[in-house]
Design a protein around this motif. Structure first.
Motif, short mmCIF file in Angstrom:
data_model
loop_
_atom_site.label_atom_id
_atom_site.label_comp_id
_atom_site.label_asym_id
_atom_site.label_seq_id
_atom_site.Cartn_x
_atom_site.Cartn_y
_atom_site.Cartn_z
N GLY A 50 2.08 -33.37 26.30
CA GLY A 50 2.19 -33.44 27.75
C GLY A 50 3.25 -34.44 28.18
O GLY A 50 3.70 -35.27 27.38
N PRO A 51 3.66 -34.36 29.45
CA PRO A 51 4.70 -35.26 29.95
C PRO A 51 4.34 -36.73 29.79
O PRO A 51 5.20 -37.55 29.46
CB PRO A 51 4.84 -34.89 31.42
N GLU A 52 3.06 -37.07 30.00
CA GLU A 52 2.65 -38.47 29.85
C GLU A 52 2.80 -38.93 28.41
O GLU A 52 3.17 -40.08 28.15
CB GLU A 52 1.18 -38.67 30.26
N ASP A 53 2.49 -38.03 27.47
CA ASP A 53 2.62 -38.37 26.05
C ASP A 53 4.08 -38.57 25.66
O ASP A 53 4.39 -39.45 24.87
CB ASP A 53 2.00 -37.28 25.18
N VAL A 55 6.56 -39.57 27.68
CA VAL A 55 6.99 -40.84 28.25
C VAL A 55 6.45 -42.01 27.42
O VAL A 55 7.17 -42.94 27.09
CB VAL A 55 6.55 -40.97 29.73
N ALA A 56 5.18 -41.93 27.04
CA ALA A 56 4.57 -42.99 26.23
C ALA A 56 5.27 -43.11 24.88
O ALA A 56 5.52 -44.21 24.39
CB ALA A 56 3.09 -42.73 26.06
N ARG A 59 8.58 -44.87 25.16
CA ARG A 59 8.37 -46.31 25.33
C ARG A 59 7.97 -46.99 24.01
O ARG A 59 8.43 -48.08 23.71
CB ARG A 59 7.31 -46.55 26.40
#
Length: 86
Positions: A50-53, A55-56, A59
């Motif tokens: 997913g998009p959150e994964d 981005v994480a 980082r």
């Protein structure tokens, strides 16, 4: 013209670069995973993340740590622990 593995090798080998490589791929294959790690990738994520994964993961790798997709982590541990693969 380069594939991701060769691009990774070149980026990691460049003494003037401090870039870390996060492989994002559809190839959920052990051979590709281990080649990517051997080439110097700091992370390996599947494109179904997913998009959150994503981005994480960027980082994590940018901070100097390493990351593996949860789907492949068990296989990596099994290989290095000498466990039979499922």
């Amino acid at each position: 013209v380069l594939d991701g593995l060769e691009a990774t090798r070149r980026i990691v080998a460049d003494p003037d670069s401090s870039a870390a490589v996060l492989i994002v791929t559809t190839f959920d294959r052990d051979d590709y995973l281990f080649q990517a790690l051997a080439a110097g990738a700091s992370g390996f994520l599947l494109k179904n993340a997913g998009p959150e994964d994503l981005v994480a993961a960027v980082r994590v790798v940018a901070s100097g740590d390493a990351l593996l997709a949860p789907e492949v982590t068990r296989r990596v541990i099994a290989r290095f622990a000498g466990e039979p693969e499922h």
